[in-house]
Design a protein around this motif. Structure first.
Motif, PDB file in Angstrom:
ATOM      1  N   PRO A 522       0.823  -1.201   0.000  1.00  0.00           N
ATOM      2  CA  PRO A 522       0.000   0.000   0.000  1.00  0.00           C
ATOM      3  C   PRO A 522       0.864   1.261   0.000  1.00  0.00           C
ATOM      4  O   PRO A 522       2.039   1.203   0.374  1.00  0.00           O
ATOM      5  N   ALA A 523       0.235   2.334  -0.380  1.00  0.00           N
ATOM      6  CA  ALA A 523       0.890   3.632  -0.234  1.00  0.00           C
ATOM      7  C   ALA A 523       0.671   4.100   1.209  1.00  0.00           C
ATOM      8  O   ALA A 523      -0.446   4.003   1.717  1.00  0.00           O
ATOM      9  N   VAL A 524       1.765   4.524   1.812  1.00  0.00           N
ATOM     10  CA  VAL A 524       1.635   4.966   3.214  1.00  0.00           C
ATOM     11  C   VAL A 524       1.918   6.454   3.269  1.00  0.00           C
ATOM     12  O   VAL A 524       3.009   6.897   2.885  1.00  0.00           O
ATOM     13  N   ILE A 525       0.935   7.225   3.721  1.00  0.00           N
ATOM     14  CA  ILE A 525       1.100   8.689   3.796  1.00  0.00           C
ATOM     15  C   ILE A 525       0.795   9.133   5.219  1.00  0.00           C
ATOM     16  O   ILE A 525      -0.238   8.749   5.802  1.00  0.00           O
ATOM     17  N   GLU A 526       1.717   9.887   5.744  1.00  0.00           N
ATOM     18  CA  GLU A 526       1.559  10.301   7.143  1.00  0.00           C
ATOM     19  C   GLU A 526       1.643  11.813   7.230  1.00  0.00           C
ATOM     20  O   GLU A 526       2.569  12.437   6.709  1.00  0.00           O
ATOM     21  N   VAL A 527       0.613  12.406   7.837  1.00  0.00           N
ATOM     22  CA  VAL A 527       0.637  13.856   8.080  1.00  0.00           C
ATOM     23  C   VAL A 527       0.819  14.057   9.580  1.00  0.00           C
ATOM     24  O   VAL A 527       0.104  13.470  10.380  1.00  0.00           O
ATOM     25  N   GLY A 528       1.785  14.874   9.946  1.00  0.00           N
ATOM     26  CA  GLY A 528       2.012  15.073  11.399  1.00  0.00           C
ATOM     27  C   GLY A 528       2.755  16.360  11.644  1.00  0.00           C
ATOM     28  O   GLY A 528       2.931  17.180  10.741  1.00  0.00           O
ATOM     29  N   GLU A 529       3.192  16.502  12.866  1.00  0.00           N
ATOM     30  CA  GLU A 529       4.009  17.691  13.170  1.00  0.00           C
ATOM     31  C   GLU A 529       5.119  17.309  14.127  1.00  0.00           C
ATOM     32  O   GLU A 529       5.026  16.340  14.885  1.00  0.00           O
ATOM     33  N   THR A 530       6.179  18.096  14.058  1.00  0.00           N
ATOM     34  CA  THR A 530       7.325  17.883  14.948  1.00  0.00           C
ATOM     35  C   THR A 530       7.803  19.256  15.372  1.00  0.00           C
ATOM     36  O   THR A 530       7.249  20.280  14.949  1.00  0.00           O
ATOM     37  N   ARG A 531       8.796  19.269  16.289  1.00  0.00           N
ATOM     38  CA  ARG A 531       9.334  20.566  16.727  1.00  0.00           C
ATOM     39  C   ARG A 531      10.834  20.467  16.794  1.00  0.00           C
ATOM     40  O   ARG A 531      11.373  19.428  17.162  1.00  0.00           O
ATOM     41  N   GLU A 532      11.458  21.575  16.441  1.00  0.00           N
ATOM     42  CA  GLU A 532      12.909  21.605  16.642  1.00  0.00           C
ATOM     43  C   GLU A 532      13.181  21.697  18.129  1.00  0.00           C
ATOM     44  O   GLU A 532      12.384  22.273  18.878  1.00  0.00           O
ATOM     45  N   TYR A 540       5.071  21.211  10.424  1.00  0.00           N
ATOM     46  CA  TYR A 540       4.146  20.219   9.875  1.00  0.00           C
ATOM     47  C   TYR A 540       4.863  19.463   8.783  1.00  0.00           C
ATOM     48  O   TYR A 540       5.762  19.991   8.130  1.00  0.00           O
ATOM     49  N   TYR A 541       4.465  18.201   8.595  1.00  0.00           N
ATOM     50  CA  TYR A 541       5.110  17.449   7.507  1.00  0.00           C
ATOM     51  C   TYR A 541       4.103  16.504   6.857  1.00  0.00           C
ATOM     52  O   TYR A 541       3.118  16.101   7.480  1.00  0.00           O
ATOM     53  N   VAL A 542       4.400  16.191   5.627  1.00  0.00           N
ATOM     54  CA  VAL A 542       3.636  15.180   4.873  1.00  0.00           C
ATOM     55  C   VAL A 542       4.654  14.192   4.345  1.00  0.00           C
ATOM     56  O   VAL A 542       5.565  14.572   3.607  1.00  0.00           O
ATOM     57  N   ARG A 543       4.536  12.929   4.777  1.00  0.00           N
ATOM     58  CA  ARG A 543       5.549  11.927   4.426  1.00  0.00           C
ATOM     59  C   ARG A 543       4.892  10.828   3.599  1.00  0.00           C
ATOM     60  O   ARG A 543       3.793  10.375   3.921  1.00  0.00           O
ATOM     61  N   ASP A 544       5.583  10.470   2.531  1.00  0.00           N
ATOM     62  CA  ASP A 544       5.045   9.353   1.735  1.00  0.00           C
ATOM     63  C   ASP A 544       6.129   8.296   1.575  1.00  0.00           C
ATOM     64  O   ASP A 544       7.274   8.519   1.954  1.00  0.00           O
ATOM     65  N   ASN A 545       5.741   7.159   1.051  1.00  0.00           N
ATOM     66  CA  ASN A 545       6.719   6.098   0.803  1.00  0.00           C
ATOM     67  C   ASN A 545       6.896   5.870  -0.705  1.00  0.00           C
ATOM     68  O   ASN A 545       7.079   4.763  -1.169  1.00  0.00           O
ATOM     69  N   GLY A 546       6.789   7.001  -1.421  1.00  0.00           N
ATOM     70  CA  GLY A 546       6.836   6.909  -2.889  1.00  0.00           C
ATOM     71  C   GLY A 546       8.246   6.817  -3.441  1.00  0.00           C
ATOM     72  O   GLY A 546       9.179   6.426  -2.750  1.00  0.00           O
ATOM     73  N   VAL A 547       8.400   7.271  -4.692  1.00  0.00           N
ATOM     74  CA  VAL A 547       9.678   7.080  -5.386  1.00  0.00           C
ATOM     75  C   VAL A 547      10.755   8.026  -4.893  1.00  0.00           C
ATOM     76  O   VAL A 547      11.947   7.768  -5.080  1.00  0.00           O
ATOM     77  N   GLY A 548      10.369   9.145  -4.256  1.00  0.00           N
ATOM     78  CA  GLY A 548      11.356  10.058  -3.697  1.00  0.00           C
ATOM     79  C   GLY A 548      12.121  10.785  -4.787  1.00  0.00           C
ATOM     80  O   GLY A 548      11.748  10.748  -5.966  1.00  0.00           O
ATOM     81  N   THR A 602       9.667  13.492   2.297  1.00  0.00           N
ATOM     82  CA  THR A 602       8.938  14.184   3.350  1.00  0.00           C
ATOM     83  C   THR A 602       9.001  15.664   3.071  1.00  0.00           C
ATOM     84  O   THR A 602      10.084  16.207   2.847  1.00  0.00           O
ATOM     85  N   PHE A 603       7.833  16.322   3.059  1.00  0.00           N
ATOM     86  CA  PHE A 603       7.773  17.770   2.868  1.00  0.00           C
ATOM     87  C   PHE A 603       7.444  18.424   4.200  1.00  0.00           C
ATOM     88  O   PHE A 603       6.458  18.058   4.846  1.00  0.00           O
ATOM     89  N   PHE A 604       8.315  19.341   4.624  1.00  0.00           N
ATOM     90  CA  PHE A 604       8.116  20.052   5.892  1.00  0.00           C
ATOM     91  C   PHE A 604       7.708  21.467   5.584  1.00  0.00           C
ATOM     92  O   PHE A 604       8.206  22.058   4.619  1.00  0.00           O
ATOM     93  N   PHE A 605       6.795  22.009   6.395  1.00  0.00           N
ATOM     94  CA  PHE A 605       6.546  23.443   6.255  1.00  0.00           C
ATOM     95  C   PHE A 605       6.167  24.035   7.608  1.00  0.00           C
ATOM     96  O   PHE A 605       5.698  23.328   8.514  1.00  0.00           O
ATOM     97  N   THR A 606       6.447  25.321   7.746  1.00  0.00           N
ATOM     98  CA  THR A 606       6.069  26.033   8.976  1.00  0.00           C
ATOM     99  C   THR A 606       5.182  27.184   8.582  1.00  0.00           C
ATOM    100  O   THR A 606       5.180  27.620   7.429  1.00  0.00           O
ATOM    101  N   LEU A 607       4.412  27.651   9.533  1.00  0.00           N
ATOM    102  CA  LEU A 607       3.587  28.841   9.337  1.00  0.00           C
ATOM    103  C   LEU A 607       3.850  29.748  10.516  1.00  0.00           C
ATOM    104  O   LEU A 607       4.365  29.305  11.546  1.00  0.00           O
ATOM    105  N   LYS A 608       3.524  30.991  10.369  1.00  0.00           N
ATOM    106  CA  LYS A 608       3.576  31.849  11.564  1.00  0.00           C
ATOM    107  C   LYS A 608       2.533  31.325  12.534  1.00  0.00           C
ATOM    108  O   LYS A 608       1.366  31.225  12.188  1.00  0.00           O
TER     109      LYS A 608
END
Lengths: 610, 184
Positions: A522-532, A540-548, A602-608
């Motif tokens: 299956p395709a595994v997609i995970e949306v979550g958040e982390t902190r430095e 926030y991040y969106v991680r997939d197990n695709g071809v990269g 994995t795509f990371f993004f921050t917002l104010k």
């Protein structure tokens, strides 16, 4: 007495103390013994006379009963044996003398005393005892006996003589003993005192007192020596520090000055003299200030006077004339050095030549100003170019739509109206034309959207990102009907943003993830958040197990029309991530990606934050 | 009467019972020989011990008998009144005959009755006999009042004392002049 005792030397004090204590002990002993002798002698005598009076009373009772005075007298005559017995009288029942001893004595008025039991009275020289003379139950008369106390006197006299002798010997022995004690006690003390005096006079802290005993004086000597060692160490370190300070003053390119509490110069200022060429007498006369530029001098002197008044730190800039007559820029700083009681002991300060520094500062300032000017110009040019470019791309995109619509429209008419008459290859070509026109339409739409983003400001409000992600995912669900996808959306911290724009971002990120994981089952997609570490800002991040992708192309990811995969492999216009990045940037955030080829991205993004 | 008795006992009573008392130190004490003898008769009861048999009962009186002409008047009665000897109240009894003396403990024999006394033969009776003449000793009288240089002295005849079973205090023996009368 006490004052004169204090003035005595220690050895004399010791002698006095020892002698006095000896005398005290002996005196106390003698007084005790004296008292004991006195009391016991009297008690003995009372006892003896009491017994004697009983015997005599008994022996004279018959004579008294039968009025035989001769017999009574002869009984009393037995008292001859006791030389201290001076008088004895037998009184009859009426108190009249009946018989007496010795024969020569004459009864006095005070000799009779009516007593019912033995009584006695001491006078300084005599002991008198009265005893009743009785036979059976009848009272016959009274016996009086009197002894003198000369024996006690004689005994006490002898004892006093012995006491005086013992005391005299004691004083003598104490005197001799104190001489020996003096060696034991005063010599170490005198030795210590001698060393202390020598150290004070010569200031030679390397001297040490010799330890003569192991008692408190010995300990005192050790402590004194330790103290001397500390003083010596401190003295040496003071000297070293003074030498260091002087060397520093001499070696320093700065001018170091020093005045008393009132601002008067009392010591030569070699560095000032060297710089200004003034002579030492001039400096000591207080004319050092004449080297200050005449224009600056009044202000400097005023500031200095105020600092002296308020005991506050002093800093002032002025021009100082060098020995060659050139004025140089100086900054002078002075601080008061305070006594423990809060008064000023002296002032110490520096004068630093800041001519070069001033020149450098001016140069830097000038360069900065130039640079800012240039940056402003360039920015202006750049902004104009960008605007032109955007206007150009907008109009191009817009103008491209008309011919494209013509192509798409006529080719569709051709396919609808004339497809039966056309050979199969021509129909395929028509379809290709329509596909191409549709793709181009999509590209133009994206480009227009992208350029619109530059012009409009985001409409910011509080956003529940979790909800937004779930919403977008549910809209995409139909497309995924025949795919196996595991999508997890963790709880995300709410943020501030434009709902429509961020929705676009989420659509882009999720559809990218789905697109590039198409080959996975299956395709595994995970949306979550982390902190430095140490930061509160959610990433926030969106991680997939695709071809990269290969990280060396990471810089190209977010460019317009930049594609890392061929469009035959994965369709797309190459504008989505550029839009995404622009939206994130317009929200004041960051976006980046990490990946390993064939192992997902994995795509990371921050917002104010909110 | 107590004062009078006291004075008598202390031996300071002046001649007669007029009440003139010689208390002053300057005046020599003068006591009549007769009064002194009365006192002595009482004192004998204190310095002599009688055998138990001399008293018929526990509270039997101690009897001082006077045989013959009584020289003491009331002095003796005054002296012994209220007194006791070894727990027995002392009474004075004036006797008409020597035979009555057997009940006495002390018997004063006036000179005129000495013959009567001798006839009575009180030998071995526990009666202390006192007389005044030299002849009294010869009839086994025990104590005689002798006047020596105006002083009343005691002469003691030990044999009848021993025979009578009386014990004389050493104090009495000490001041009395002892004689041994071999006369039976």
């Amino acid at each position: 007495m006490t004052a004169s005792f204090h003035r005595l030397s220690i050895s004399a004090k010791l002698r006095v103390v020892i002698t006095l204590s000896c005398l005290g002990v002996i005196a106390l002993t003698c007084i005790t013994f004296f008292g004991y002798q006195w009391f016991s002698f009297r008690a003995d005598m009372v006892g003896r006379l009491t017994v004697r009076s009983w015997i005599l009373a008994e022996n004279t009772s018959g004579a008294l009963a039968f009025r035989d005075a001769n017999d009574a007298t002869s009984v009393l005559t037995a008292l001859r044996a006791d030389p201290e017995s001076v008088k004895a009288i037998v009184f009859d029942g009426e108190g009249q003398p009946f018989a007496h001893y010795p024969a020569a004595t004459r009864p006095d008025a005070g000799d009779f005393r009516r007593v019912s039991a033995v009584e006695f009275v001491f006078t300084p020289n005599t002991l008198t005892v009265w005893a009743p003379i009785e036979h059976g139950s009848s009272r016959l008369g009274t016996l009086m006996l009197q002894n003198n106390l000369s024996a006690l006197d004689a005994r006490l006299r002898l004892f006093s003589l012995i006491t005086v002798g013992v005391m005299a010997s004691a004083v003598f022995i104490a005197f001799l003993g104190s001489k020996r004690l003096q060696r034991l006690i005063t010599r170490p003390v005198l030795e210590l005192a001698k060393t202390a005096r020598a150290v004070t006079e010569t200031r030679d802290y390397s001297r040490r007192a010799r330890r003569e005993s192991v008692d408190e004086i010995g300990a005192l000597t050790d402590d004194f020596n330790t103290m001397l060692a500390q003083v010596q160490e401190r003295d040496a370190s003071l000297r070293r520090s003074e030498v260091r300070f002087r060397s520093l003053v001499t070696a320093s390119s700065q001018i170091i000055w020093n005045t008393d509490a009132l601002g008067k110069v009392n010591e030569p200022l070699p560095s000032w003299q060297d710089f200004t060429g003034q002579s030492e007498p001039e400096i000591l006369r207080g004319e050092g200030q004449k080297a200050i530029h005449p224009d600056d001098r009044p202000r400097v002197l005023e500031a200095w006077a105020e600092a002296l008044q308020t005991h506050s730190q002093f800093e002032y800039r002025f021009r100082l004339r060098r020995s060659d007559g050139v004025y140089r820029d100086f900054v002078s700083r002075g601080v008061p050095i305070m006594n423990d009681d809060g008064t000023v002991r002296e002032w110490i300060g520096t004068c630093t030549d800041i001519t070069e520094r001033n020149r450098a500062d001016e140069e830097i300032h000038r360069l900065n100003t130039e640079l800012e000017e240039r940056v402003r110009d360039r920015t202006r040019e750049l902004e104009g170019a960008v605007k032109e470019l955007e206007a150009f791309s907008y109009s191009v995109s817009h103008d491209l739509r008309a011919p494209l619509r013509a192509m798409a429209g006529f080719s569709r008419i051709l396919a609808d109206e004339y497809s039966q008459g056309l050979p199969p290859d021509a129909v395929r070509y028509l379809n290709n034309i329509q596909d191409g026109a549709r793709r181009m339409g999509g590209l133009i739409d994206d480009l227009l959207a992208f350029s619109r983003l530059s012009r409009q400001n985001p409409n910011v409000c509080g956003l529940d990102l979790t909800h937004l992600f779930r919403d977008v995912a549910s809209e995409m669900a139909p497309e995924l009907a025949n795919r196996s996808v595991q999508l997890s959306i963790g709880p995300l911290t709410p943020a501030l943003g434009d709902p429509a724009l961020l929705r676009q971002v989420i659509v882009n990120l999720l559809s990218n993830a789905l697109k590039y994981s198409r080959t996975r089952d299956p395709a595994v997609i995970e949306v979550g958040e982390t902190r430095e570490h140490g930061s509160d800002t959610p990433i926030y991040y969106v991680r997939d197990n695709g071809v990269g992708f290969d990280m060396k192309y990471a810089g190209k990811l977010f460019g317009v029309f930049q594609r890392l995969h061929r469009s035959e492999e994965f369709e797309g216009t190459g504008v989505g991530l550029a839009i995404t990045q622009r939206v994130i940037h317009r929200h004041g955030g960051q976006i980046w990606a990490e990946s390993t080829p064939d192992a997902g991205a994995t795509f990371f993004f921050t917002l104010k934050g909110k | 009467m107590a004062t009078l008795k006291h004075l008598l006992l202390s031996g300071c009573l002046l001649l007669g019972l007029t009440g003139r008392i010689a208390g002053a130190e300057s005046a020599p004490t003068v006591t009549s020989a007769t009064d002194l003898k009365a006192v002595f008769l009482f004192q004998f009861s204190q310095f002599v011990t009688w055998p138990e048999a001399a008293f018929p009962t526990r509270d039997a009186p101690f009897v001082v008998g006077i045989l013959g002409r009584d020289p003491f008047g009331t002095a003796l009665d005054t002296i012994v009144s209220g007194e006791s000897a070894a727990g027995h109240p002392i009474i004075v009894r004036r006797l008409r005959t020597a035979a009555e003396a057997r009940d006495c403990h002390i018997l004063f024999v006036a000179p005129d009755s000495e013959r009567d006394f001798a006839a009575a033969n009180l030998r071995k009776q526990p009666v202390l006999t006192i007389g005044e003449t030299e002849a009294f000793a010869r009839v086994d009288g025990m104590i005689r009042f002798a006047l020596v240089q105006n002083r009343v002295r005691l002469r003691l005849n030990m044999a009848p004392v021993r025979a009578a079973g009386l014990t004389l205090s050493s104090k009495l023996l000490r001041i009395a002049e002892k004689t041994e009368n071999a006369t039976p």
